[in-house]
Design an enzyme around this catalytic site. Structure first.
Site, PDB file in Angstrom:
ATOM      1  N   ASN A 143      41.246  47.586  39.079  1.00  0.00           N
ATOM      2  CA  ASN A 143      40.525  46.672  38.184  1.00  0.00           C
ATOM      3  C   ASN A 143      41.457  45.660  37.532  1.00  0.00           C
ATOM      4  O   ASN A 143      42.650  45.932  37.389  1.00  0.00           O
ATOM      5  CB  ASN A 143      39.802  47.481  37.099  1.00  0.00           C
ATOM      6  CG  ASN A 143      38.463  47.998  37.578  1.00  0.00           C
ATOM      7  OD1 ASN A 143      37.767  47.336  38.327  1.00  0.00           O
ATOM      8  ND2 ASN A 143      38.103  49.198  37.165  1.00  0.00           N
ATOM      9  N   TYR A 180      27.301  46.651  32.980  1.00  0.00           N
ATOM     10  CA  TYR A 180      28.287  45.981  32.129  1.00  0.00           C
ATOM     11  C   TYR A 180      27.698  44.791  31.373  1.00  0.00           C
ATOM     12  O   TYR A 180      28.328  44.286  30.441  1.00  0.00           O
ATOM     13  CB  TYR A 180      29.496  45.532  32.962  1.00  0.00           C
ATOM     14  CG  TYR A 180      30.429  46.670  33.298  1.00  0.00           C
ATOM     15  CD1 TYR A 180      31.554  46.939  32.519  1.00  0.00           C
ATOM     16  CD2 TYR A 180      30.189  47.495  34.378  1.00  0.00           C
ATOM     17  CE1 TYR A 180      32.412  47.985  32.815  1.00  0.00           C
ATOM     18  CE2 TYR A 180      31.040  48.554  34.691  1.00  0.00           C
ATOM     19  CZ  TYR A 180      32.146  48.786  33.902  1.00  0.00           C
ATOM     20  OH  TYR A 180      32.981  49.836  34.192  1.00  0.00           O
TER      21      TYR A 180
END
Length: 449
Positions: free
Chosen positions: A151, A256
């Site tokens: 990430n 998210y």
């Protein structure tokens, strides 16, 4: 030419996720003729590498396979003549993630691993490292595919494409597959009988759902979603969206999006956790310590169920299915980060997007989504501009570019607070940000306030 025996390398091999990856390869033993798997880590991760590597060896032996499992701190040795390279590393380890979450929260801002200030700093630390890896790959295994799980996956993929000039890269995330499994269950359908059309950026995408007859089931799934309080991904505290907003959008949001659509509620929850020293990073550190104690057990020969608490559910299915689909030209439909190539009309042609794609022997072929609704278009264009600036700052170490990215990010208020948080985080992560050395020196001297 298609090779008869494969060499697969995992950089960040000492990760607690590795047993899930090994399990995925074992499940696909008839699809992937693996000869050797190399698990690579750095000196600070040596102990974890040995623990998880020994578990990997036991898992492979228990499955009756003759695969060679190699553990090494020598990345170049591992990369030589590799066919597939997966990356799942964390620069600065979990202690860096704790800073990414706690420092913004100490100023009343969202503290999150891949969103807001924390996500930008993870990119600042990670982009130079992935570009070094790509440099080695171009020399030692130029025909290998890079499968990135590190990430922020979308930004890392774009950095490789734009600054690494390396085309054989695919970014992966387990969030889309979590949505697919969860929403199929909500409407009591088999995932194989549905088509999920995703479009957007990593951790910032939307999607629509269709059945085999071509019926649009998106509205049905939206209704079912609001009758369920079950979180879709374990690492995000679930707060229901506004039904009227999502209905108007006509697409299902990514989990998210709670950080953007419900920012005040999410911040309130995070601040409560911060006060109790229970941020997500701090919880993960405890879970990981417990996992490695389990991994040490010489009688353990399979992935423990507790790994699902780490937040990586379906991780292996995504990574291993991608590798199998490329190797076997399976033409599987998967959600990946790849070059846009016009699939999303509202974003630059050459940028990285996360979109439903057909996975072929020559890589992902993104499925055209066209134009996004106005509400989604406005937000995703801001986010892409922020990503581009973040990557540029990570490569150049330019303080002004970093500040520009901070001010553009919807989770960072403009004004002095953006500068204050940026400066504090630059100093806190000094060890892993050599490209920002000049700016950090000025901050420490009081010349940048």
């Amino acid at each position: 030419m298609k090779k008869d025996r494969l060499k697969i390398v995992t950089i960040g091999g000492g990760s607690s996720y590795t047993p899930e990856l090994i399990e995925g390869y074992i499940k696909r033993k008839d699809e992937l003729p693996i000869k050797e798997i190399w698990l690579v880590d750095i000196e600070e991760g040596k102990e974890k590498l040995e623990i998880v590597g020994n578990l990997a060896k036991r898992m492979v032996e228990n499955a009756g396979l003759d695969w060679e499992i190699h553990l090494t701190l020598d990345r170049r040795e591992a990369l030589k003549d590799a066919d597939f390279v997966s990356t799942q590393f964390r620069v600065g380890l979990l202690d860096a993630r704790i800073k990414d979450e706690r420092i913004p929260l100490s100023h009343g801002l969202i503290g999150q691993e891949t969103n807001g200030a924390g996500g930008m700093f993870k990119a600042f630390r990670t982009v130079p490292v992935i570009l070094d890896i790509v440099k080695d790959m171009k020399e030692l295994c130029p025909d290998a595919w890079l499968v990135n799980f590190t990430n922020p996956s979308g930004m890392i993929t774009e950095a490789v494409l734009k600054y690494g000039n390396f085309e054989k890269v695919v970014g992966l995330c387990n969030v889309p597959i979590n949505h697919i499994m969860h929403e199929s269950k909500l409407i009591e359908k088999n995932p194989d009988d549905l088509f999920f059309h995703f479009a957007g950026l990593n951790h910032h995408h939307w999607h629509k759902v269709y059945d085999k007859e071509g019926n649009d089931l998106t509205e049905l799934v939206i209704e079912k979603m609001f009758n369920s309080n079950e979180p879709i991904v374990k690492n995000i505290r679930y707060i229901p969206f506004f039904k009227e907003q999502i209905r108007d959008l006509g697409m299902l949001p990514c989990s998210y999006h709670q950080y953007y659509y419900l920012q005040d509620d999410m911040l309130k929850k995070e601040l409560e956790e911060y006060a109790k020293n229970e941020t997500r990073a701090e919880k993960v550190k405890k879970v990981e310590a417990e996992l490695f104690e389990l991994y040490k057990d010489p009688n353990l020969k399979e992935k423990p169920a507790q790994l699902s608490q780490r937040g990586g559910t379906y991780y292996s299915d995504a990574a291993c299915e991608l590798i199998s689909s490329i190797y076997n030209d399976k033409r599987s439909t998967m959600v990946v980060s790849t070059r846009n190539n016009g699939a999303l009309a509202d974003l630059p042609y050459d940028c990285a997007v996360e979109v439903s794609s057909i996975i072929t022997a020559s890589g992902p072929k993104p499925i055209n989504f066209g134009k996004l609704p106005t509400a989604a278009r406005g937000l995703v264009q801001v986010m892409k501009a922020m990503e581009e600036l973040t990557i540029e700052a990570a490569v150049t170490g330019n303080y002004g570019t970093a500040l520009q990215a901070f001010i553009l990010n919807p989770l960072v208020p403009g004004g002095q607070i953006a500068r204050t948080v940026l400066n504090e985080m630059l100093v806190a992560h000094k060890k892993h940000l050599p490209q920002f050395a000049e700016a950090i020196e000025k901050i420490e001297k009081g010349e940048l306030k």
